[in-house]
Design a protein around this motif. Structure first.
Motif, PDB file in Angstrom:
ATOM      1  N   GLY B  39       0.819  -1.204   0.000  1.00  0.00           N
ATOM      2  CA  GLY B  39       0.000   0.000   0.000  1.00  0.00           C
ATOM      3  C   GLY B  39       0.849   1.247   0.000  1.00  0.00           C
ATOM      4  O   GLY B  39       0.625   2.175   0.776  1.00  0.00           O
ATOM      5  N   HIS B  42       2.413   3.432  -5.346  1.00  0.00           N
ATOM      6  CA  HIS B  42       2.114   2.700  -6.570  1.00  0.00           C
ATOM      7  C   HIS B  42       0.911   1.781  -6.390  1.00  0.00           C
ATOM      8  O   HIS B  42       0.043   1.699  -7.262  1.00  0.00           O
ATOM      9  CB  HIS B  42       3.344   1.896  -7.005  1.00  0.00           C
ATOM     10  CG  HIS B  42       4.466   2.774  -7.488  1.00  0.00           C
ATOM     11  ND1 HIS B  42       5.513   2.299  -8.230  1.00  0.00           N
ATOM     12  CD2 HIS B  42       4.693   4.098  -7.336  1.00  0.00           C
ATOM     13  CE1 HIS B  42       6.344   3.298  -8.525  1.00  0.00           C
ATOM     14  NE2 HIS B  42       5.869   4.394  -7.968  1.00  0.00           N
ATOM     15  N   GLY B  43       0.865   1.086  -5.248  1.00  0.00           N
ATOM     16  CA  GLY B  43      -0.264   0.192  -5.011  1.00  0.00           C
ATOM     17  C   GLY B  43      -1.568   0.969  -4.936  1.00  0.00           C
ATOM     18  O   GLY B  43      -2.595   0.575  -5.523  1.00  0.00           O
ATOM     19  N   GLY B  69       3.499   4.045   4.210  1.00  0.00           N
ATOM     20  CA  GLY B  69       4.534   4.316   5.212  1.00  0.00           C
ATOM     21  C   GLY B  69       5.916   3.894   4.752  1.00  0.00           C
ATOM     22  O   GLY B  69       6.896   4.053   5.474  1.00  0.00           O
ATOM     23  N   GLY B  70       6.015   3.337   3.567  1.00  0.00           N
ATOM     24  CA  GLY B  70       7.327   2.933   3.037  1.00  0.00           C
ATOM     25  C   GLY B  70       7.997   4.101   2.341  1.00  0.00           C
ATOM     26  O   GLY B  70       8.016   5.221   2.858  1.00  0.00           O
ATOM     27  N   ASN B  71       8.514   3.859   1.163  1.00  0.00           N
ATOM     28  CA  ASN B  71       9.224   4.928   0.450  1.00  0.00           C
ATOM     29  C   ASN B  71       8.307   6.100   0.134  1.00  0.00           C
ATOM     30  O   ASN B  71       8.755   7.231  -0.005  1.00  0.00           O
ATOM     31  CB  ASN B  71       9.833   4.380  -0.839  1.00  0.00           C
ATOM     32  CG  ASN B  71      10.911   3.371  -0.543  1.00  0.00           C
ATOM     33  OD1 ASN B  71      11.471   3.369   0.558  1.00  0.00           O
ATOM     34  ND2 ASN B  71      11.196   2.508  -1.496  1.00  0.00           N
ATOM     35  N   ARG B  74       8.782   8.610   2.559  1.00  0.00           N
ATOM     36  CA  ARG B  74      10.170   8.943   2.870  1.00  0.00           C
ATOM     37  C   ARG B  74      10.892   9.649   1.748  1.00  0.00           C
ATOM     38  O   ARG B  74      12.056  10.012   1.876  1.00  0.00           O
ATOM     39  CB  ARG B  74      10.937   7.639   3.182  1.00  0.00           C
ATOM     40  CG  ARG B  74      10.444   6.963   4.424  1.00  0.00           C
ATOM     41  CD  ARG B  74      10.732   5.469   4.410  1.00  0.00           C
ATOM     42  NE  ARG B  74       9.875   4.803   5.378  1.00  0.00           N
ATOM     43  CZ  ARG B  74      10.234   4.570   6.633  1.00  0.00           C
ATOM     44  NH1 ARG B  74      11.423   4.905   7.064  1.00  0.00           N
ATOM     45  NH2 ARG B  74       9.389   4.007   7.470  1.00  0.00           N
ATOM     46  N   THR B  77      10.248  13.734  -3.077  1.00  0.00           N
ATOM     47  CA  THR B  77       9.094  14.203  -3.873  1.00  0.00           C
ATOM     48  C   THR B  77       9.439  14.951  -5.157  1.00  0.00           C
ATOM     49  O   THR B  77       8.646  15.737  -5.644  1.00  0.00           O
ATOM     50  CB  THR B  77       8.117  15.074  -3.037  1.00  0.00           C
ATOM     51  OG1 THR B  77       8.609  16.405  -2.940  1.00  0.00           O
ATOM     52  CG2 THR B  77       7.854  14.504  -1.667  1.00  0.00           C
ATOM     53  N   CYS B 205      -1.240  -5.905   7.478  1.00  0.00           N
ATOM     54  CA  CYS B 205      -1.552  -7.162   6.791  1.00  0.00           C
ATOM     55  C   CYS B 205      -0.390  -7.499   5.859  1.00  0.00           C
ATOM     56  O   CYS B 205      -0.358  -7.069   4.715  1.00  0.00           O
ATOM     57  CB  CYS B 205      -2.863  -6.991   6.011  1.00  0.00           C
ATOM     58  SG  CYS B 205      -3.370  -8.467   5.118  1.00  0.00           S
ATOM     59  N   VAL B 207       1.840  -9.845   3.586  1.00  0.00           N
ATOM     60  CA  VAL B 207       1.760 -11.078   2.795  1.00  0.00           C
ATOM     61  C   VAL B 207       2.986 -11.920   3.133  1.00  0.00           C
ATOM     62  O   VAL B 207       4.125 -11.456   3.038  1.00  0.00           O
ATOM     63  CB  VAL B 207       1.703 -10.745   1.291  1.00  0.00           C
ATOM     64  CG1 VAL B 207       1.867 -12.017   0.459  1.00  0.00           C
ATOM     65  CG2 VAL B 207       0.388 -10.049   0.975  1.00  0.00           C
ATOM     66  N   LEU B 243       9.254 -11.138  -1.660  1.00  0.00           N
ATOM     67  CA  LEU B 243       8.012 -11.777  -2.128  1.00  0.00           C
ATOM     68  C   LEU B 243       8.274 -12.714  -3.311  1.00  0.00           C
ATOM     69  O   LEU B 243       7.778 -13.842  -3.346  1.00  0.00           O
ATOM     70  CB  LEU B 243       6.992 -10.705  -2.516  1.00  0.00           C
ATOM     71  CG  LEU B 243       6.403  -9.935  -1.331  1.00  0.00           C
ATOM     72  CD1 LEU B 243       5.663  -8.700  -1.817  1.00  0.00           C
ATOM     73  CD2 LEU B 243       5.459 -10.830  -0.535  1.00  0.00           C
ATOM     74  N   ALA B 260      17.373  10.523   3.462  1.00  0.00           N
ATOM     75  CA  ALA B 260      16.969  11.890   3.167  1.00  0.00           C
ATOM     76  C   ALA B 260      16.915  12.638   4.486  1.00  0.00           C
ATOM     77  O   ALA B 260      17.055  12.044   5.562  1.00  0.00           O
ATOM     78  CB  ALA B 260      15.616  11.917   2.467  1.00  0.00           C
ATOM     79  N   GLY B 364      13.500   2.012  -7.686  1.00  0.00           N
ATOM     80  CA  GLY B 364      14.711   2.474  -7.013  1.00  0.00           C
ATOM     81  C   GLY B 364      14.542   3.818  -6.356  1.00  0.00           C
ATOM     82  O   GLY B 364      13.649   4.035  -5.545  1.00  0.00           O
ATOM     83  N   GLY B 366      13.738   6.615  -7.727  1.00  0.00           N
ATOM     84  CA  GLY B 366      13.030   7.644  -8.482  1.00  0.00           C
ATOM     85  C   GLY B 366      11.587   7.377  -8.846  1.00  0.00           C
ATOM     86  O   GLY B 366      11.075   7.930  -9.813  1.00  0.00           O
ATOM     87  N   GLY B 367      10.887   6.559  -8.067  1.00  0.00           N
ATOM     88  CA  GLY B 367       9.550   6.159  -8.491  1.00  0.00           C
ATOM     89  C   GLY B 367       8.399   7.002  -7.999  1.00  0.00           C
ATOM     90  O   GLY B 367       7.247   6.771  -8.378  1.00  0.00           O
TER      91      GLY B 367
END
Ligand SMILES: Cc1cc2nc3c(=O)[nH]c(=O)nc-3n(C[C@H](O)[C@H](O)[C@H](O)COP(=O)(O)OP(=O)(O)OC[C@H]3O[C@@H](n4cnc5c(N)ncnc54)[C@H](O)[C@@H]3O)c2cc1C
Lengths: 956, 415
Positions: B39, B42-43, B69-71, B74, B77, B205, B207, B243, B260, B364, B366-367
């Motif tokens: 989540g 991207h998700g 809460g991941g990248n 963080r 932007t 949750c 996986v 995964l 950062a 990486g 730059g997403g």
């Protein structure tokens, strides 16, 4: 301004000396030992600024780094934004003003110096309060190498704020003795004004020492302003104390409202009364000390409001004896006042319900909601926290290897306990390090602790003001309230990290020192879950803000990155060279004569090298000495071509590819002996290629017996280039037979010059007859001069990188990194000949078999000749199909490739370029277009070798 | 209402408020048509476009921690589309066009600020690479300019353009339409829309395994039970290979910490975004006034979400070298994310050896800028079982064919 709130005596300020300062344009005085905050309070000034988004007046609310109220901008001696009035030490001439949460950077460069020091110790103790001092003494007495760092201006920690006694004398006497004892241990480093701000794995702790600001104009010039200490400690003892926690209630943000412990600090440490009429609101026993001490100092304590139903029977008695009213089972529900608190609204409180209240006049309202251990460094080191429901606080929840927490940072409640705990923790650390404790390890006797009445955990007082929590401030710096938390929870947020982001609580200057745990508590309450489940947000370095410049340290200006120059640098400077940065090196780009621009100089230099003789300082080329029985095996695996078949005395050009088959570097290899090669790399690739060789040798093929050593700095290299180079080299080195048969192309010879060893190699990066002269840098200038001397009859011309580039480009020799970009194979460069078909394997080989490598439309290196014979194509230009109408179609326009190198050629008498072009070799003879400043320039595609394609000049 | 005083307020002190309601916290259902693992931005964007563009709403986004809460939480932007290669500039430019309408689409104040990005050149080779990229961008329809040092100074007066610094600024590429946005707002905007469409956002949750039947994935095992799935999309960024290992798929990504940091709030001094490769730092001044910056990855692999401090010190040296006025700004907070770096510094998106499993990783460092673009294209790929043209060049099998999209040497700094 006078200091009406300064006590007649007491405190640790130097009353004999007066310093002057300006705040918000008004003149004030204070004493050495004051902070800006204590001096302002002495003058009766609480308000520092207005708040960031609501514009509400805000004042000093704590006595040190946890203060959420007193942000200031310093203007003199040098502008610095966002400092805390409570941590700025007073110095003569200080000029500052309050800030509503946003500072201003100086417009002039900071001329102060900053530096960094590495320090290795057995035991690092952070915090010089009772627990830290006990730990440091214990470790020092055992003979351990110790560092003790503390953020305050003097040792003592919480003892500075109180009246505690040790060994029946004021505790600060013991502190002084302990400091003196530590100073006597040669292996102990003790720093005050040094804040440990980051704690990392394996005992790596960073501290910032503030060295000069407090000295004002008297600061010695030789001292850096601030110093970063990089401690590597076998064991870290965190004795960082605790921060008092407020209780949230309506309008709890007015100037004059401060933490109870802070008031006691201002009184005892600085000799300052926070006001004349105080109300004390508490949930625990500790605030009674503030009430009683202030009372003794002449403050009228109007009431102690204790939220606990029974209050504290013992403390109530003490208060009553002093004539202080105690209202147990009551809370402060709100306040009045605008620029200063004027009344506390007090109401009975039972079972979470607030009764009808009344206003009590006061000019200072002291609050205590308990104490939060300062677990930041423990938590930064990834220590897990545990919620202690009795304390209403998070405490270290596990043991960490090599890092222990002691004293009130670990939740130890009293002085005797802190001393004993500091010693215990230090002994455990010593024992883990196999250091025996000293036989005489006495600590002072502290009075028997009195068991306090149990504290009440109360995060917030229900808002009866009608504002629904919208004036109950949780994070004063962010103007964030209970209502904001309620909104966040109502929006569906469950994670404390989300609540933080939604409300912005904890993101301001203080990083949530007072607001963090409150937010966890209030969020848990609103969600109806245990506080443990809510947890805290992550503690991140730095503990307190650190100036960028302090972290940059000495790495500024010329020292930002080491400037590498060759042994001939001074000669180049004298010769008027224009320099180019190539990697870390300064290289002469060209040597203009008076009146010459680059173009003219380069045409002249090129002509000299092609028709007479030129000389280049090529010393920056990377050189790696590869030795060992398996040296040839390693090189065979790393170069695409065969190196093991190279004969001693010979030289071979080679290409290295990455695992993807793309060229990463090229250069020549000299075989010095059966088991020894000298590998030459590009200037920029030297370090990378040594790393590359080491990585393969160490991680993939540790069985190979081979060693690689950089010898870049051990040899200077001077290519002597041009048809007359043989005459020059022959004249300087008469012992060497320089005839082509005796000294053919791609061989090397050792010789001496006046007893100095010299190596000569016939290598050519210009396509001309050329000799490279290698000598120890010590003799660089002498040998260079000899060559110039011998070359004078032929007009020997020193040339720079620009001419070198033109000469090699005319010959179609690529520069890796300029004519390649990590997507180019040797085959693309037309160097299929340098890829061995025989070797069983080498790095990159497998990738050559991939489908895409067979694609006929791969980009290939070709030459380009602008049809107009005039245009110098800008390097980087894109190439498009030939368009008869001379017009570009709308985007996206298909691109064929780009111009990698482009020059004016003296030899060709026209500009030319090298380019990577899709299916380039099959387009030779075609015309394509290059858009240049809006026009399409037609160019002819040619082979990449434009001068002497047969190599007759080079080999002759 | 909050009492407001008449005192002038600090510029930028007030960020737009978040809405009163963001999302439900539903219990997971037994199965979904599409399960998105991860989540992050991207998700969540994929979920949004599945609903919006394809009407697919029986979807769950499974997040092991807290949403975004991941990248996503963080990153620094930076949004731009001035990538070198056609394949890259196509998807990033598509994303940039979506960014330009995203505030409206999401009905969320995402603070997308097109303040331009400068990529500085400090060596002659930087200049060549920059001109090359600008020329390619123009031909691809991406706004791009090459600026000389005096023009750089005009756009960003605080950059040290004097010639006597260690690596003088020789010029810069400039993309005026580039800029920054507020990452949480973006993520929450996507999340709220997805939730409104009936998509279940399920937090806490993780996986932990997959149920498979031949070359199909039938469901996922999670810390909140087993959940059946018609299709599964992996959007797990730095944890992707954890995964794919469970499925026996080898994915060539390496997970590195990327750090950062921010300063305290400062009056506006920095009007644009500046990135420098040679003096390695990239920096912007966010809406509230904090300087936000980062540099390169920590070189070791790991999942620790924290990096080594010498990287920060080096970054500070670079920042002060390029921006002398930053000397007495203060480092307020540092952190790290775990970035999934692919061998050619380009993403890996599309189909996998499992028929109904879709991969999205390798973005990486730059997403973030790709968020709407990849959400759009991945949703299409999932819905139609066919790689969207924007992602087709980024298939996993390019590492077999060698059709790499190598942005390493090509694309200034990879953020
Ligand atoms: C410091 C830093 C600076 C950056 N700066 C920029 C920038 O300026 N511009 C830019 O364009 N990009 C930048 N990036 C990159 C950008 O942040 C990422 O490429 C992008 O966020 C990745 O996509 P995401 O948002 O989906 O990832 P994430 O937000 O990381 O989402 C992945 C999610 O998957 C979850 N997950 C993982 N495993 C499981 C599992 N087993 N079960 C359930 N959930 C799981 C994770 O918890 C996480 O929430 C930066 C990254 C970092 C770290």
């Amino acid at each position: 301004m006078t200091s009406p709130f300064r006590t007649p005596q007491g405190g640790r300020v130097d009353r004999a000396t007066t310093v002057e300062f300006t705040f918000d344009g008004q003149a004030f005085t204070g004493h050495p030992g004051d902070t800006l905050a204590s001096a302002l309070l002495a003058a009766g000034r609480h308000q520092i600024a207005t708040s960031i988004s609501l514009g509400r007046p805000r004042g000093i609310a704590a006595a040190w780094a946890e203060d959420p109220g007193g942000l200031v901008q310093v203007e003199e001696p040098f502008p610095e934004p966002m400092l805390l009035a409570t941590t700025v030490e007073l110095a003569d001439g200080l000029v500052a003003h309050g800030l509503p949460g946003q500072g201003r950077l100086a417009e002039i460069p900071d001329s102060a110096r900053y530096d960094a020091v590495h320090h290795h110790v057995d035991v690092l103790v952070v915090g010089a309060g009772p627990a830290g001092l006990a730990a440091a003494l214990t470790a020092a007495r055992a003979g351990a190498r110790v560092a003790l760092v503390d953020e305050q201006s003097e040792a003592g920690g919480s003892l500075l704020a109180g009246t505690e006694r040790l060994d029946d004398a004021p505790a600060l006497q013991w502190v002084a003795a302990a400091v003196a004892e530590l100073a006597d241990h040669p292996e102990v480093l003790h720093l005050q004004r040094a804040t440990a701000f980051g704690s990392y794995d394996d005992g790596f702790v960073l501290a910032l020492e503030r060295r000069t600001d407090h000295l004002g104009a008297a600061a010695p010039r030789h001292l850096s302003r601030q110093r970063v200490w990089r401690f590597r400690a076998r064991s870290v003892v965190v004795a960082t104390g605790a921060h008092e926690r407020p209780v949230v209630f309506a309008d709890n943000d007015r100037p004059g409202i401060m933490l109870a412990g802070a008031a006691r600090t201002f009184l005892h440490r600085y000799g300052v009364l926070p006001g004349r009429e105080a109300v004390v609101f508490t949930t625990n026993d500790s605030a009674y000390d503030s009430a009683l001490d202030l009372h003794r100092a002449g403050v009228r304590v109007q009431a102690v409001v204790d939220a606990r139903p029974e209050g504290s029977p013992r403390r109530r008695e003490e208060c009553e004896r002093a004539g202080i009213r105690v209202l147990a089972g009551a809370v402060v529900t709100g306040t009045r006042g605008v620029e200063r608190v004027t009344h506390a609204l007090v109401a009975p409180f039972a079972d979470g319900e607030v009764g009808a209240g009344s206003a009590i006049a006061c000019d200072v309202l002291l609050v205590s909601g308990g104490w939060n251990p300062a677990v930041h460094l423990f938590s930064q080191a990834r220590g897990r926290l545990r919620y202690d429901a009795a304390l209403g606080a998070f405490v270290p929840g596990e043991e960490l290897d090599g890092l222990s927490v002691t004293g009130s940072a670990a939740g130890v409640p009293d002085l005797a306990g802190c001393l004993a705990d500091g010693q215990r923790v230090a002994r455990a650390a010593l024992s883990a390090l196999a250091i025996a404790p000293a036989a005489d390890d006495r600590l002072p006797a502290a009075p028997e602790p009195v068991v306090p009445s149990a504290p009440l955990v109360l995060w917030r007082v229900p808002d009866t003001s009608g504002a629904e929590g919208s004036t109950s401030f949780v994070d004063l710096q962010r103007d964030a309230t209970v209502a904001d938390i309620a909104r966040a929870v109502g929006a569906g947020l469950r994670s404390i990290e989300h609540v933080k982001r939604y409300t912005t609580i904890g993101t301001a200057h203080d990083q949530g020192k007072t607001s963090g745990v409150l937010t966890s508590g209030i969020t848990a309450e609103l969600l109806g879950v245990p506080v443990q489940d809510t947890g805290t947000t992550t503690f991140r370095p730095p503990y307190t803000p650190v100036a960028f410049a302090a972290l940059a340290g000495r790495d500024r200006g010329r020292l930002f990155d080491p400037e590498r120059v060759t042994a001939l640098h001074d000669w180049h400077v004298t010769a008027g060279a224009v320099f180019e940065d190539v990697g870390q090196w300064k290289r002469p780009r060209y040597y203009p004569r008076p009146g010459e621009d680059m173009e003219a100089a380069v045409l002249r230099e090129c002509a000299a090298a092609r028709t007479g003789v030129g000389i280049l300082d090529g010393s920056t080329l990377g050189k790696i000495d590869v030795q060992g029985p398996d040296a040839a095996v390693l090189l065979d695996r790393l170069y695409t071509n065969l190196m093991s078949s190279l004969k001693v005395g010979s030289v071979r050009y080679g290409v290295m590819c990455g695992v993807d088959g793309m060229v990463i570097d090229d250069g020549t290899v000299l075989r010095l002996a059966e088991d020894r090669f000298l590998v030459l790399t590009t200037t920029g690739g030297a370090a990378k290629i040594l790393d590359w060789m080491e990585e393969w040798a160490q991680t993939e093929w540790p069985d190979l017996r081979v060693h690689c050593t950089s010898v870049t700095e051990q040899w200077v290299t001077f290519p002597v280039v041009g048809p007359r180079s043989r005459d020059v080299v022959g004249a300087v080195f008469p012992q060497v037979d320089v005839a082509n048969e005796a000294f053919p192309f791609m061989t090397w010879r050792d010789t001496t010059l006046d007893g100095v060893p010299v190596r000569l190699a016939r290598i050519s990066f210009s396509g001309e007859l050329a000799f490279e002269v290698y000598v120890n840098p010590w003799y660089a200038v002498a040998v260079w001069q000899r060559l110039l001397e011998a070359g004078r009859p032929y007009g020997i011309t020193p040339y720079g990188t620009e001419t070198m580039h033109v000469l090699r480009a005319e010959k179609g020799y690529p520069i890796i990194g300029q004519d390649t970009d990590g997507t180019v194979t040797p085959q693309d460069l037309g160097m299929g000949w340098a890829v061995s078909k025989k070797k069983p394997d080498f790095v990159g080989k497998r990738s050559f078999a991939r489908v895409e490598n067979q694609n006929p439309l791969r980009k290939q290196l070709v030459g380009l000749l602008p049809v107009d014979r005039r245009t110098v194509l800008p390097e980087g230009s894109q190439i498009v199909e030939f368009r008869a109408d001379g017009q570009l179609p709308p985007p996206p326009v298909p691109m064929l490739g780009h111009v990698t190198s482009s020059y004016r050629s003296a030899a060709l008498a026209r500009p030319f370029a090298l380019a990577l072009v899709k299916g380039g070799r099959s387009r030779i003879g075609d015309t394509v277009h290059v858009p240049v400043n809006g026009t399409l320039v037609p160019v002819e595609v040619t082979g990449s070798v434009l001068v002497d394609p047969e190599g007759a000049r080079r080999d002759g | 209402m909050r009492p407001r005083s008449s005192t002038p307020r600090t510029p930028g002190a007030d960020l737009p408020e978040h809405p009163d309601f963001l999302w439900r916290n539903p219990e997971p259902k037994r199965s979904y048509d599409v399960v998105i693992v991860g989540g992050g931005g991207h998700g969540l964007a994929t979920a949004h476009y599945l609903a919006k563009n394809h009407g697919i709403t029986n979807v769950a986004v499974l997040e092991k921690g807290w949403l975004a809460g991941g990248n996503m939480a963080r990153n620094t932007t930076i949004i731009r589309s001035n990538y070198l290669w056609d394949e890259s500039s196509a998807i990033y430019e598509h994303a940039l066009k979506l960014w330009e309408g995203l505030e409206e689409d999401l009905g969320y104040p995402i603070l997308f600020s097109q303040r331009g990005v400068l990529n500085l050149a400090h060596s002659l080779q930087d200049v060549r690479d920059s001109v090359r990229r600008v020329e390619a961008n123009k031909l691809n329809g991406v706004d791009a300019e090459w600026l000389e040092p005096d023009e750089v100074r005009k756009i960003c007066p605080i950059v040290n353009t004097s010639t006597d610094i260690r690596y003088p600024v020789l010029g810069a590429t400039y993309q005026p339409r580039a800029g920054i946005a507020k990452h949480d707002y973006v993520a929450w905007g996507f999340a709220r829309r997805a939730d409104e469409a009936g998509i279940d956002l399920i937090q806490d949750c993780a996986v932990t395994g997959f149920a498979t039947d031949g070359n199909r994935v039938t469901g996922v095992q999670t810390t909140r039970g087993t959940i059946g799935a018609g299709k599964v999309a992996l959007c797990a960024a730095g944890h992707t290979s954890v995964l794919t290992d469970l499925l026996g798929i080898r994915v060539p990504v390496q997970s590195h910490p990327l750090q950062a940091l921010v300063s305290e709030l400062l009056e506006p001094v920095h009007p644009t975004v500046v990135m420098s490769n040679a003096v390695h730092v990239y920096v912007s001044q966010a809406h509230k006034g904090e300087l936000v910056m980062g540099a390169g990855v920590d070189s070791y692999n790991g999942y620790g979400q924290r990096g080594a401090f010498h990287i920060i010190e080096r970054q500070m040296a670079a920042a002060v070298e390029l921006f002398p006025v930053f000397a007495r700004a203060h480092l307020l907070r540092t952190w790290a994310g775990i970035v999934d770096v692919s061998p050619d510094a380009s993403p890996i998106v599309g189909r996998t050896p499992y028929d109904n499993l879709y991969l999205n990783c390798g973005w990486g460092t730059g997403g973030f800028k790709a968020t709407p673009g990849i959400g759009w294209a991945l949703a299409h790929t999932i819905a139609s079982d066919e790689p969207h043209p924007y992602v087709a060049p980024f298939s996993l099998d390019r590492f077999v064919t060698g059709a790499l999209v190598d942005e390493h040497g090509a694309a200034a700094v990879a953020h």
